[in-house]
Enzyme design. Sequence first.
Site, PDB file in Angstrom:
ATOM      1  N   ASP A 182       1.036  -1.545  -0.139  1.00 45.27           N
ATOM      2  CA  ASP A 182       0.265  -0.183  -0.006  1.00 45.27           C
ATOM      3  C   ASP A 182       0.662   1.381   0.211  1.00 45.27           C
ATOM      4  O   ASP A 182       1.747   1.551   0.715  1.00 45.27           O
ATOM      5  CB  ASP A 182      -0.601  -0.693   0.898  1.00 45.27           C
ATOM      6  N   SER A 220      -6.670   4.191  -2.148  1.00 46.50           N
ATOM      7  CA  SER A 220      -7.536   2.480  -2.139  1.00 46.50           C
ATOM      8  C   SER A 220      -7.959   2.243  -2.198  1.00 46.50           C
ATOM      9  O   SER A 220      -8.647   0.616  -2.620  1.00 46.50           O
ATOM     10  CB  SER A 220      -6.478   2.297  -0.204  1.00 46.50           C
ATOM     11  N   THR A 277      -7.882  -1.360   1.666  1.00 48.08           N
ATOM     12  CA  THR A 277      -7.811  -3.013   0.421  1.00 48.08           C
ATOM     13  C   THR A 277      -8.411  -3.908   0.732  1.00 48.08           C
ATOM     14  O   THR A 277      -8.364  -4.956  -0.028  1.00 48.08           O
ATOM     15  CB  THR A 277      -5.846  -2.652   0.623  1.00 48.08           C
ATOM     16  N   PHE A 297      -4.808  -9.165  15.651  1.00 40.43           N
ATOM     17  CA  PHE A 297      -3.716  -8.895  16.403  1.00 40.43           C
ATOM     18  C   PHE A 297      -3.499  -7.871  17.316  1.00 40.43           C
ATOM     19  O   PHE A 297      -2.560  -7.384  18.104  1.00 40.43           O
ATOM     20  CB  PHE A 297      -2.608  -9.708  15.753  1.00 40.43           C
ATOM     21  N   GLU A 353      -1.440  -7.599   2.347  1.00 49.88           N
ATOM     22  CA  GLU A 353      -1.431  -6.685   1.923  1.00 49.88           C
ATOM     23  C   GLU A 353      -0.295  -6.052   2.664  1.00 49.88           C
ATOM     24  O   GLU A 353      -0.158  -6.153   4.565  1.00 49.88           O
ATOM     25  CB  GLU A 353      -2.601  -5.378   2.293  1.00 49.88           C
ATOM     26  N   ASP A 410       2.348   2.538   3.532  1.00 53.92           N
ATOM     27  CA  ASP A 410       1.391   3.730   3.315  1.00 53.92           C
ATOM     28  C   ASP A 410       0.934   4.591   4.804  1.00 53.92           C
ATOM     29  O   ASP A 410       1.505   5.833   4.099  1.00 53.92           O
ATOM     30  CB  ASP A 410      -0.332   3.320   2.941  1.00 53.92           C
ATOM     31  N   ASP A 458      -0.861  -0.180  -4.643  1.00 48.35           N
ATOM     32  CA  ASP A 458      -2.557   0.654  -5.626  1.00 48.35           C
ATOM     33  C   ASP A 458      -2.153   1.901  -5.905  1.00 48.35           C
ATOM     34  O   ASP A 458      -3.106   2.504  -6.814  1.00 48.35           O
ATOM     35  CB  ASP A 458      -3.072   0.480  -3.667  1.00 48.35           C
ATOM     36  N   HIS A 459      -1.149   2.711  -5.384  1.00 46.23           N
ATOM     37  CA  HIS A 459      -0.679   4.003  -5.540  1.00 46.23           C
ATOM     38  C   HIS A 459       0.435   4.285  -4.798  1.00 46.23           C
ATOM     39  O   HIS A 459       1.081   3.393  -4.416  1.00 46.23           O
ATOM     40  CB  HIS A 459      -1.783   4.681  -4.880  1.00 46.23           C
ATOM     41  N   HIS A 492      -1.699  10.936  -0.739  1.00 40.43           N
ATOM     42  CA  HIS A 492      -0.946   9.978  -2.156  1.00 40.43           C
ATOM     43  C   HIS A 492      -0.579  10.609  -3.645  1.00 40.43           C
ATOM     44  O   HIS A 492      -0.892  11.775  -3.740  1.00 40.43           O
ATOM     45  CB  HIS A 492      -2.461   9.101  -2.366  1.00 40.43           C
TER      46      HIS A 492
END
Length: 514
Positions: free
Chosen positions: A51, A101, A164, A290, A334, A339, A380-381, A476
Amino acid sequence: MAASANLAFSAALPASQTANAWYKASEQQIENKQSLAAGRKAKNVILFVGDGMGVSTLTAARILEGQRAGGNGEENLLSFEQFPYTALVKTYNVDAQTPDSAGTMTAMVSGVKTDVGVIGVDEDVVRGDCASVKNNELATALEMAEIRGLATGVISTARITHATPAATYAKSADRNWEDVSDMPQAAIDGGCLDIADQLITFESRLEARYPGVDVDGINVVFGGGRRHFLPKDAAFNTRDAVSAVEGDRTDARDLTSEWQSLYPQGAYIIDQVGFDGLDTESTTNVLGLFNESHMRYEADRANDLAGEPSLQAMTEKAIAILDNDEDGFFLVVESGRIDHGHHAGNAYNALNDSIEFAQAIDAARNATRSDETLILVTADHSHVFTMAGYPKRGNPILGKVVAVGETEPTKAADGMPYTTLGYSNGRGFHDLGTETDADAVYGESVNAGRADLSLTDTTQPGFHQEALIPLSSETHAGEDITLHAIGPGADLVQGVIEQNQIFHLISQALDLMD
C-alpha cells in the site's frame, strides 16, 4: 476444503459487471496479448499489495536494504524486483487523478474501475448512499475462487476492515463503514451492513447470492482491527487493549464469538502465542486479529504487549494452511503500513515495512513451486515522496545530501543542509529520536517548511522529513506504479496497463472463466 457447486465464473459474474466498459476494455487487452506459455494455468495465485509503494519508495527501499547489508545500496534489488516480468500500472479512479485505496483495490480484484471511497461497487454508486449499492455490487476474484472450491486467504498489517483488504470481500458505499458505529442511521435502516459484519458473514452471504453454491468461507484471515468486531463494553477488552474500552460496536454484537460459532473447528487468535500454536496441517479456518487498530510498524512490533507476528511469518503460515487444499488457493497479502509511514511523513517506517514486505514475498516464493504458483506484486498507488539533490553513490539514503567528492553535507541556498528524501506535502519536520511508531507525530503540530538539520540525526527511526506544503497528513500521488510477476501467466505482465487488468491476469491464471 469444501467442494463447490459446478458454477462457472462467467455465470457468477453479474451481467452489469461483464458489460461494464472498464471490464470489457481490460479483458480485451489481456486477450490481445499472446502468452508465451499458452495453456499453462496456475494452481495458486498470490497477490501482494504494498500500500503506497510507489517507484520512489522501491528505489529508496532497495538502497536502504543494500546499505544495511554493507553495500553502497544502489546496485541492490528487492526480492520481487528480480522477477522476470514487470509492467507499469495506471492508478487513477473513475472520478480522481490521484486515487485512494478503496477504488484502486476494487479495480484490481473485480476488473472494474470505480470512484474514490467506495468498496466492491461500480461507479454508479453514490458515496455514503446505502440505497445506491443495490444492483451495483461487483463480484471479486476472492469470491469466485471460493466458488471454484479453492482455499482463500486475506492478510493485512492494517485493520482487516480497511479499504484494501475489505475490497476482496465487502460491498460498501463508504470505506469508512468499518463497523456499525461508523454508519449513519439511514444506512443501517436501509439494510447496509458494516464491513466487519460482511467479513464474518461472508460465507452465508456468498451462498445466498448464488443458490446451489457451497463454500467454506475465507480460510485464513490475519490482520488488525479487533475493535470493529467487539461491543463497546470494557468487559470485552483483550489483554493488549490500548483504549479504556477497546470495542467500537454499538449494536452489542461480539463478532468474534459469532465467528467461532460459525466455525467451531476454527481458531480465533489475538497474539503471538496463539499464532505460534496454530497447527498448519489441521487448521481449516483461522481468524487472527492482532491489534485493536492497525498492526504495528515492523520497527515497532516488539513493543506490542501481547506480541504480533511479522508479515513474513503470517505469509508463511497462511501458505502452509492453504496449500493443504489439493485444488489450490488464492491469497491476498497487503503491507498496509507502508502507506501509513508515508502519511506520517516518516520515510524510515515506510521503507522498513517495504523491506519486510520484500522478505514476505521471498518467503512465499520459497514456500511454493514456480511452475504452479503465479505471484503478482504491486501497489495500489504512490505517495508524494521524493529522492532528490545530488548525493554521491553510497550516501546513506536516510541521511543528508553529501555531494560527489565532498565529505560534509551540502548546503542549500539558505545555508542549511537537506536530506535526500522528502515530501511535497504533509506534517513536515519532526525529530522524535528513537521513536519507532511513526504515528506519534500526530500528537505534534504541523511544521512544514525548512529546518536547520545540522545537529539532527536524520537516520533515526523518529525523524520525519521536511515537507513543502503544510497538511495534516501527507497525500497519495497519481503517477504509475509497478507490477512484478513470476509463475504461470506472468509473461502477460508487460507494457503500461490499466489497474483493473490485474483482475483478468488472476482470472486467466486460475481459469476462473470456465
